[in-house]
Design a protein around this motif. Structure first.
Motif, PDB file in Angstrom:
ATOM      1  N   GLY A  64       0.782  -1.226   0.000  1.00  0.00           N
ATOM      2  CA  GLY A  64       0.000   0.000   0.000  1.00  0.00           C
ATOM      3  C   GLY A  64       0.812   1.273   0.000  1.00  0.00           C
ATOM      4  N   GLY A  65       2.140   1.164  -0.096  1.00  0.00           N
ATOM      5  CA  GLY A  65       2.981   2.342  -0.090  1.00  0.00           C
ATOM      6  C   GLY A  65       3.310   2.836  -1.484  1.00  0.00           C
ATOM      7  N   PHE A  66       4.249   3.797  -1.539  1.00  0.00           N
ATOM      8  CA  PHE A  66       4.648   4.381  -2.820  1.00  0.00           C
ATOM      9  C   PHE A  66       5.852   3.655  -3.429  1.00  0.00           C
ATOM     10  CE2 PHE A  66       3.345   8.493  -0.482  1.00  0.00           C
ATOM     11  CZ  PHE A  66       2.000   8.179  -0.617  1.00  0.00           C
ATOM     12  N   GLY A  67       6.631   2.987  -2.583  1.00  0.00           N
ATOM     13  CA  GLY A  67       7.769   2.215  -3.059  1.00  0.00           C
ATOM     14  C   GLY A  67       8.885   3.034  -3.676  1.00  0.00           C
ATOM     15  N   ASP A  68       9.101   4.254  -3.179  1.00  0.00           N
ATOM     16  CA  ASP A  68      10.125   5.127  -3.767  1.00  0.00           C
ATOM     17  C   ASP A  68      11.533   4.827  -3.274  1.00  0.00           C
ATOM     18  OD1 ASP A  68       8.368   6.648  -5.338  1.00  0.00           O
ATOM     19  OD2 ASP A  68       7.823   7.870  -3.616  1.00  0.00           O
ATOM     20  N   GLY A  69      11.673   4.249  -2.094  1.00  0.00           N
ATOM     21  CA  GLY A  69      12.988   3.856  -1.633  1.00  0.00           C
ATOM     22  C   GLY A  69      13.656   4.812  -0.660  1.00  0.00           C
ATOM     23  N   VAL A  70      14.832   4.388  -0.201  1.00  0.00           N
ATOM     24  CA  VAL A  70      15.547   5.064   0.878  1.00  0.00           C
ATOM     25  C   VAL A  70      16.034   6.451   0.470  1.00  0.00           C
ATOM     26  CG1 VAL A  70      17.546   4.933   2.415  1.00  0.00           C
ATOM     27  CG2 VAL A  70      16.259   2.857   1.866  1.00  0.00           C
ATOM     28  N   ALA A  71      16.606   6.566  -0.724  1.00  0.00           N
ATOM     29  CA  ALA A  71      17.176   7.844  -1.148  1.00  0.00           C
ATOM     30  C   ALA A  71      16.114   8.940  -1.187  1.00  0.00           C
ATOM     31  CB  ALA A  71      17.835   7.696  -2.513  1.00  0.00           C
ATOM     32  N   THR A  72      14.952   8.610  -1.705  1.00  0.00           N
ATOM     33  CA  THR A  72      13.867   9.596  -1.742  1.00  0.00           C
ATOM     34  C   THR A  72      13.436   9.975  -0.335  1.00  0.00           C
ATOM     35  OG1 THR A  72      13.080   8.788  -3.876  1.00  0.00           O
ATOM     36  CG2 THR A  72      11.525  10.040  -2.550  1.00  0.00           C
ATOM     37  N   GLN A  73      13.338   8.979   0.542  1.00  0.00           N
ATOM     38  CA  GLN A  73      12.940   9.260   1.923  1.00  0.00           C
ATOM     39  C   GLN A  73      13.907  10.236   2.585  1.00  0.00           C
ATOM     40  OE1 GLN A  73      10.060   7.489   3.606  1.00  0.00           O
ATOM     41  NE2 GLN A  73      10.338   9.478   4.554  1.00  0.00           N
ATOM     42  N   LEU A  74      15.193  10.026   2.408  1.00  0.00           N
ATOM     43  CA  LEU A  74      16.180  10.899   3.027  1.00  0.00           C
ATOM     44  C   LEU A  74      16.134  12.305   2.447  1.00  0.00           C
ATOM     45  CD1 LEU A  74      19.276   8.550   3.433  1.00  0.00           C
ATOM     46  CD2 LEU A  74      17.429   9.010   5.052  1.00  0.00           C
ATOM     47  N   ARG A 110      -0.707  -6.328  10.509  1.00  0.00           N
ATOM     48  CA  ARG A 110      -0.159  -5.509   9.433  1.00  0.00           C
ATOM     49  C   ARG A 110      -1.286  -4.957   8.559  1.00  0.00           C
ATOM     50  NH1 ARG A 110       3.314  -9.429   7.322  1.00  0.00           N
ATOM     51  NH2 ARG A 110       1.913  -9.623   5.562  1.00  0.00           N
ATOM     52  N   ALA A 111      -2.202  -5.821   8.183  1.00  0.00           N
ATOM     53  CA  ALA A 111      -3.297  -5.417   7.295  1.00  0.00           C
ATOM     54  C   ALA A 111      -4.215  -4.400   7.958  1.00  0.00           C
ATOM     55  CB  ALA A 111      -4.101  -6.644   6.864  1.00  0.00           C
ATOM     56  N   ALA A 112      -4.372  -4.507   9.263  1.00  0.00           N
ATOM     57  CA  ALA A 112      -5.255  -3.588   9.982  1.00  0.00           C
ATOM     58  C   ALA A 112      -4.599  -2.237  10.218  1.00  0.00           C
ATOM     59  CB  ALA A 112      -5.671  -4.209  11.319  1.00  0.00           C
ATOM     60  N   ALA A 113      -3.293  -2.243  10.510  1.00  0.00           N
ATOM     61  CA  ALA A 113      -2.630  -1.005  10.928  1.00  0.00           C
ATOM     62  C   ALA A 113      -2.029  -0.202   9.782  1.00  0.00           C
ATOM     63  CB  ALA A 113      -1.548  -1.324  11.951  1.00  0.00           C
ATOM     64  N   LEU A 114      -1.441  -0.880   8.790  1.00  0.00           N
ATOM     65  CA  LEU A 114      -0.689  -0.170   7.753  1.00  0.00           C
ATOM     66  C   LEU A 114      -1.503   0.885   6.996  1.00  0.00           C
ATOM     67  CD1 LEU A 114       1.831  -2.556   5.954  1.00  0.00           C
ATOM     68  CD2 LEU A 114       2.297  -0.495   7.274  1.00  0.00           C
ATOM     69  N   PRO A 115      -2.709   0.574   6.524  1.00  0.00           N
ATOM     70  CA  PRO A 115      -3.455   1.611   5.793  1.00  0.00           C
ATOM     71  C   PRO A 115      -3.682   2.875   6.624  1.00  0.00           C
ATOM     72  CG  PRO A 115      -4.448  -0.547   5.452  1.00  0.00           C
ATOM     73  CD  PRO A 115      -3.441  -0.713   6.544  1.00  0.00           C
ATOM     74  N   ARG A 116      -3.929   2.707   7.904  1.00  0.00           N
ATOM     75  CA  ARG A 116      -4.164   3.859   8.774  1.00  0.00           C
ATOM     76  C   ARG A 116      -2.874   4.637   9.005  1.00  0.00           C
ATOM     77  NH1 ARG A 116      -5.861   2.268  14.017  1.00  0.00           N
ATOM     78  NH2 ARG A 116      -6.819   4.342  14.236  1.00  0.00           N
ATOM     79  N   LEU A 117      -1.755   3.921   9.130  1.00  0.00           N
ATOM     80  CA  LEU A 117      -0.480   4.586   9.359  1.00  0.00           C
ATOM     81  C   LEU A 117       0.010   5.304   8.104  1.00  0.00           C
ATOM     82  CD1 LEU A 117       1.290   1.782  11.436  1.00  0.00           C
ATOM     83  CD2 LEU A 117       0.646   4.051  12.288  1.00  0.00           C
ATOM     84  N   ILE A 118      -0.263   4.758   6.941  1.00  0.00           N
ATOM     85  CA  ILE A 118       0.178   5.383   5.691  1.00  0.00           C
ATOM     86  C   ILE A 118      -0.682   6.588   5.336  1.00  0.00           C
ATOM     87  CG2 ILE A 118       0.403   5.018   3.185  1.00  0.00           C
ATOM     88  CD1 ILE A 118       1.156   2.096   3.833  1.00  0.00           C
ATOM     89  N   SER A 119      -1.957   6.527   5.660  1.00  0.00           N
ATOM     90  CA  SER A 119      -2.883   7.598   5.270  1.00  0.00           C
ATOM     91  C   SER A 119      -2.866   8.785   6.224  1.00  0.00           C
ATOM     92  CB  SER A 119      -4.310   7.044   5.213  1.00  0.00           C
ATOM     93  OG  SER A 119      -4.762   6.716   6.525  1.00  0.00           O
ATOM     94  N   GLY A 120      -2.345   8.590   7.437  1.00  0.00           N
ATOM     95  CA  GLY A 120      -2.396   9.653   8.433  1.00  0.00           C
ATOM     96  C   GLY A 120      -3.619   9.570   9.324  1.00  0.00           C
ATOM     97  N   GLN A 121      -4.463   8.583   9.068  1.00  0.00           N
ATOM     98  CA  GLN A 121      -5.598   8.377   9.967  1.00  0.00           C
ATOM     99  C   GLN A 121      -5.103   8.045  11.367  1.00  0.00           C
ATOM    100  OE1 GLN A 121      -8.266   5.263   8.726  1.00  0.00           O
ATOM    101  NE2 GLN A 121      -9.565   5.427  10.544  1.00  0.00           N
ATOM    102  N   ALA A 122      -3.953   7.351  11.435  1.00  0.00           N
ATOM    103  CA  ALA A 122      -3.332   7.025  12.713  1.00  0.00           C
ATOM    104  C   ALA A 122      -1.908   7.557  12.736  1.00  0.00           C
ATOM    105  CB  ALA A 122      -3.331   5.518  12.951  1.00  0.00           C
ATOM    106  N   VAL A 123      -1.523   8.109  13.888  1.00  0.00           N
ATOM    107  CA  VAL A 123      -0.140   8.519  14.132  1.00  0.00           C
ATOM    108  C   VAL A 123       0.506   7.463  15.023  1.00  0.00           C
ATOM    109  CG1 VAL A 123       1.360  10.263  15.192  1.00  0.00           C
ATOM    110  CG2 VAL A 123      -0.680  10.965  13.914  1.00  0.00           C
ATOM    111  N   GLY A 124       1.748   7.112  14.721  1.00  0.00           N
ATOM    112  CA  GLY A 124       2.434   6.063  15.470  1.00  0.00           C
ATOM    113  C   GLY A 124       3.515   6.593  16.392  1.00  0.00           C
TER     114      GLY A 124
END
Length: 384
Positions: A64-74, A110-124
């Motif tokens: 469910g992510g963008f898959g851009d990788g480490v360099a983009t994240q940094l 993983r299936a329950a938490a990841l969509p919420r963590l990626i969307s900003g619905q949940a802060v971790g």
């Protein structure tokens, strides 16, 4: 005026994502950073927006992510921290929790938490450190007692970044007192769970945007379905997460240093003394040249460490080098570039005080410089 560094990432970078980070930093962070730092406004809504825009960068597309990788994240961290490092630290901690969740073998969690963590619905929030256990993570005492259907957890966690806003708490607990790393497990809790008591925000010297709190578990129940990493694997997951965090801290420090150079160059080019622009005085050129060298060296080391993450072979020693150099050089760079503005650098509106404090706080995050030296020293000893 924008400082243009020479050192570049080794891996591919999503230019659109970087442009979005620059736009967000200019639109949101630049005008609000001081209000967040002084506690006169809350960054929570901005944090959730940033999460929806950038956290997916580090997550594979099939999850469910963008898959851009480490360099983009940094590079995202650099551009955001260029404007406000404290806020960027909050985003980075959330992203690290999300990365950890993406690696959990618990597919249902993983299936329950990841969509919420990626969307900003949940802060971790990542709960490892305790009042009596920081540098030595094997000494944690928060106890997860085995009970029917799960664990009853009691203990206290300290320095919880995002504690003020978090919806999901990833807590590392000890299931077998005295067993060290072997007995550590990682459990997921939600804000509002019985026995999860979030304390008021800590009054720190800066980076109030991180929403840092302490947290107490008073018999909180975590069902077996909330086990993110079981004993025997959890401590290794925590240490990997710490290495990821150290790399992020290095990138954020580099960004904060570049932001200081931005302000110094703009001011020195626009202000004249003794009949010429400040930047035309050799003394000022040398100060800024030394600052530029520090930035280039730190970025080069950070990107070198990142390459190992990109190839799936992270090097803890190289990451320790990057984190140590990043925090130290950023503090020195910000301190020196302040000289370009003279007394005006002391005004909060120019951001130096906020960024200088944030870098100093970051030096204590995810292992101090002394802990980095321990990691590096052990590697040197192994070579002897």
């Amino acid at each position: 005026m924008t400082y243009q560094p020479l050192a570049q990432p080794h891996g591919p970078v999503n230019a659109n994502r970087i442009a979005a980070a620059v736009e967000f930093a200019d639109r949101v962070l630049a005008p609000q950073g001081e209000a967040w730092d002084t506690g006169t406004a809350s960054p929570e809504s901005a944090l959730r927006e940033a999460i929806s825009m950038f956290t997916g960068t580090a997550i594979p597309r099939d999850l469910g992510g963008f898959g851009d990788g480490v360099a983009t994240q940094l590079r995202i961290y650099e551009e955001l921290a260029r404007r406000d490092m404290g806020f960027t630290c909050a985003l980075a901690v959330h992203t690290n929790v999300t990365v950890a969740m993406s690696l959990s073998p618990n597919a249902a969690l993983r299936a329950a938490a990841l969509p919420r963590l990626i969307s900003g619905q949940a802060v971790g929030a990542f709960l490892l450190t305790e009042p009596g256990a920081g540098s030595d993570a094997t000494a944690i005492t928060t106890h997860a007692q085995r009970v029917t259907g799960g664990y009853a957890v009691s203990g206290r966690k300290a320095w919880v970044t995002n504690g003020l806003y978090a919806d999901i708490f990833a807590a590392f607990c000890q299931t077998e007192p005295g067993s060290g790393a072997r007995g550590v497990t990682a459990l997921g809790f939600a804000r509002g769970d019985s026995g999860v008591l979030v304390e008021p925000a800590l009054d720190l010297m800066g980076s109030a945007a991180m929403g840092t709190t302490d947290l107490t578990f008073d018999g909180a129940f975590a069902p077996d379905t909330a086990v993110a990493f079981a004993p025997g694997t959890a401590f290794k997951a925590a240490m990997y997460g710490i290495d990821v965090a150290r790399l992020g801290v290095a990138a954020m420090c580099n960004g904060a240093a570049m932001g200081a150079m931005d302000r110094a160059l703009a001011y020195a080019a626009g202000r004249s003394t003794f009949g010429k622009p400040v930047i035309d005085h050799q003394g000022m050129q040398w100060i800024l040249a030394d600052a530029a060298t520090a930035i280039e060296a730190s970025r080069s080391l950070t990107f070198q460490a990142a390459r190992h993450f990109e190839t799936g072979t992270p090097d803890a020693t190289l990451t320790a080098h990057a984190k140590k150099l990043g925090t130290r050089s950023a503090f020195d760079t910000i301190s020196q570039t302040m000289r370009a503005l003279g007394a005006n650098a002391l005004k909060r509106e120019n951001g130096f005080a906020r960024q200088l404090a944030a870098v100093r706080i970051a030096e204590c995050m995810d292992g101090t410089g002394e802990i980095m030296n321990i990691v590096i020293g052990r590697a040197l000893r192994a070579q002897g």
